[in-house]
Design a protein around this motif. Structure first.
Motif, PDB file in Angstrom:
ATOM      1  N   ARG A  82       1.605  47.559 -56.188  1.00  0.00           N
ATOM      2  CA  ARG A  82       0.150  47.714 -56.104  1.00  0.00           C
ATOM      3  C   ARG A  82      -0.237  48.656 -54.971  1.00  0.00           C
ATOM      4  N   ARG A  83       0.445  48.563 -53.839  1.00  0.00           N
ATOM      5  CA  ARG A  83       0.133  49.424 -52.699  1.00  0.00           C
ATOM      6  C   ARG A  83       0.520  50.879 -52.959  1.00  0.00           C
ATOM      7  N   SER A  84       1.406  51.104 -53.935  1.00  0.00           N
ATOM      8  CA  SER A  84       1.824  52.479 -54.231  1.00  0.00           C
ATOM      9  C   SER A  84       0.671  53.323 -54.756  1.00  0.00           C
ATOM     10  N   ILE A 108     -13.817  54.733 -47.829  1.00  0.00           N
ATOM     11  CA  ILE A 108     -13.119  55.552 -48.813  1.00  0.00           C
ATOM     12  C   ILE A 108     -11.664  55.793 -48.409  1.00  0.00           C
ATOM     13  N   VAL A 109     -11.418  55.992 -47.123  1.00  0.00           N
ATOM     14  CA  VAL A 109     -10.066  56.355 -46.678  1.00  0.00           C
ATOM     15  C   VAL A 109      -9.341  55.199 -45.982  1.00  0.00           C
ATOM     16  N   GLU A 110      -9.896  54.005 -46.066  1.00  0.00           N
ATOM     17  CA  GLU A 110      -9.306  52.861 -45.362  1.00  0.00           C
ATOM     18  C   GLU A 110      -7.845  52.649 -45.751  1.00  0.00           C
ATOM     19  N   GLY A 111      -7.550  52.718 -47.030  1.00  0.00           N
ATOM     20  CA  GLY A 111      -6.178  52.499 -47.484  1.00  0.00           C
ATOM     21  C   GLY A 111      -5.211  53.546 -46.967  1.00  0.00           C
ATOM     22  N   LEU A 112      -5.685  54.786 -46.870  1.00  0.00           N
ATOM     23  CA  LEU A 112      -4.824  55.855 -46.355  1.00  0.00           C
ATOM     24  C   LEU A 112      -4.490  55.628 -44.887  1.00  0.00           C
ATOM     25  N   LYS A 113      -5.475  55.164 -44.130  1.00  0.00           N
ATOM     26  CA  LYS A 113      -5.229  54.930 -42.710  1.00  0.00           C
ATOM     27  C   LYS A 113      -4.264  53.771 -42.504  1.00  0.00           C
ATOM     28  N   ILE A 114      -4.403  52.730 -43.334  1.00  0.00           N
ATOM     29  CA  ILE A 114      -3.469  51.602 -43.246  1.00  0.00           C
ATOM     30  C   ILE A 114      -2.050  52.073 -43.539  1.00  0.00           C
ATOM     31  N   ALA A 119      -3.863  62.429 -40.228  1.00  0.00           N
ATOM     32  CA  ALA A 119      -5.314  62.629 -40.227  1.00  0.00           C
ATOM     33  C   ALA A 119      -5.731  63.846 -41.052  1.00  0.00           C
ATOM     34  N   ALA A 120      -4.985  64.934 -40.948  1.00  0.00           N
ATOM     35  CA  ALA A 120      -5.347  66.135 -41.703  1.00  0.00           C
ATOM     36  C   ALA A 120      -5.276  65.885 -43.209  1.00  0.00           C
ATOM     37  N   GLU A 121      -4.273  65.122 -43.646  1.00  0.00           N
ATOM     38  CA  GLU A 121      -4.141  64.807 -45.064  1.00  0.00           C
ATOM     39  C   GLU A 121      -5.235  63.846 -45.509  1.00  0.00           C
ATOM     40  N   VAL A 122      -5.604  62.898 -44.635  1.00  0.00           N
ATOM     41  CA  VAL A 122      -6.706  61.978 -44.942  1.00  0.00           C
ATOM     42  C   VAL A 122      -7.988  62.773 -45.171  1.00  0.00           C
ATOM     43  N   ALA A 123      -8.275  63.724 -44.278  1.00  0.00           N
ATOM     44  CA  ALA A 123      -9.479  64.537 -44.400  1.00  0.00           C
ATOM     45  C   ALA A 123      -9.456  65.369 -45.682  1.00  0.00           C
TER      46      ALA A 123
END
Length: 263
Positions: A82-84, A108-114, A119-123
């Motif tokens: 599921r996390r994948s 929106i990006v909470e899962g990416l930060k976890i 940071a650049a990819e998150v943005a």
């Protein structure tokens, strides 16, 4: 499951308290395909979505999603799958996805930060997801309460998109919206399909056959846990074969299929 199937259900049945809710469902979705599932309340639509997500174990049959046999996943393996992010779920109520106490952009990006994505990819992913659903960066600096219902739903879709899923499952994504907001979300989903092509498949579940006609390639009609009709959207709308489908279509004054519908 072969590589040209994002989703494959083979003779899937689901029981609740000894009552059969899904009965022998077989369904495939290919890369880039948008499949609409329509049916009245109690037809089994939400149970179908939960089965695809691995939240409901079938009594019989097999469920393969993005190359994995979901039936065989248990405990830690199921949580890891599921996390994948291979499959993402969009709720009817976007507030179930968006934290009311933080800016929408952060939700929106909470899962990416976890997941400790740089940071650049998150943005980059956030910007791409917002563009895909037609939301401005400035708008999502607000709390969810500062957005309209349609804007919140598009933000919830963006939240699902940032993890770059293979399959997006949307459960009644427009049923809680007013007419103008519903049209905005439908148009956003059509644009998303056209933009992503074979990178993203969608399973859209709704009782609103008009909205599904506008955005789906195929239309699956569910009645009492069984598929009673399955075919290209234009064909099903123009020449429905099953009496139940005929009644659903007759209940809507005007149904438009768009040029985005592919054969």
């Amino acid at each position: 499951m072969t590589s040209n199937r994002v989703l494959q259900l083979d003779a899937v049945s689901v029981d609740y308290d000894k009552v059969r809710v899904l009965d022998g469902i077989s369904l495939t979705i290919r890369p880039g395909e948008v499949v609409g599932v329509v049916g009245e309340s109690g037809s089994g639509k939400t149970t179908l979505a939960r089965t695809v997500l691995g939240a409901v174990a079938p009594a019989a049959g097999q469920v393969h999603v993005a190359g994995r046999d979901v039936n065989r996943l248990r405990g830690r393996a199921l949580r890891r799958w599921r996390r994948s992010g291979a499959v993402q779920y969009v709720f009817q109520d976007p507030l179930r996805s968006l934290d009311p106490g933080i800016p929408v952009a952060d939700s929106i990006v909470e899962g990416l930060k976890i997941a400790r994505i740089p940071a650049a990819e998150v943005a980059r992913r956030r910007a791409a997801a917002l563009e895909a659903v037609g939301l401005d960066e400035d708008l999502v600096t607000r709390l969810p309460s500062g957005l309209s219902g349609g804007q919140r739903q598009r933000a919830a879709i963006a939240r699902a998109l940032v993890v770059e899923p293979r399959l997006l499952v949307l459960d009644e994504p427009v049923s809680a919206l007013d007419a103008a907001s519903r049209d905005h979300v439908v148009q956003a989903l059509i644009a998303l399909r056209d933009r992503r092509g074979s990178d993203l498949a969608m399973l859209v579940i709704s009782h609103d056959i008009g909205s599904l006609a506008a955005m789906s390639d195929r239309l699956v009609v569910l009645d009492h846990g069984q598929i009673v009709e399955d075919g290209p959207t234009r064909g099903v709308i123009a020449q429905p074969q099953h009496p139940y489908t005929q009644r659903l279509i007759a209940s809507v004054p005007v149904i438009h299929t768009t040029s985005a519908n592919r054969p």
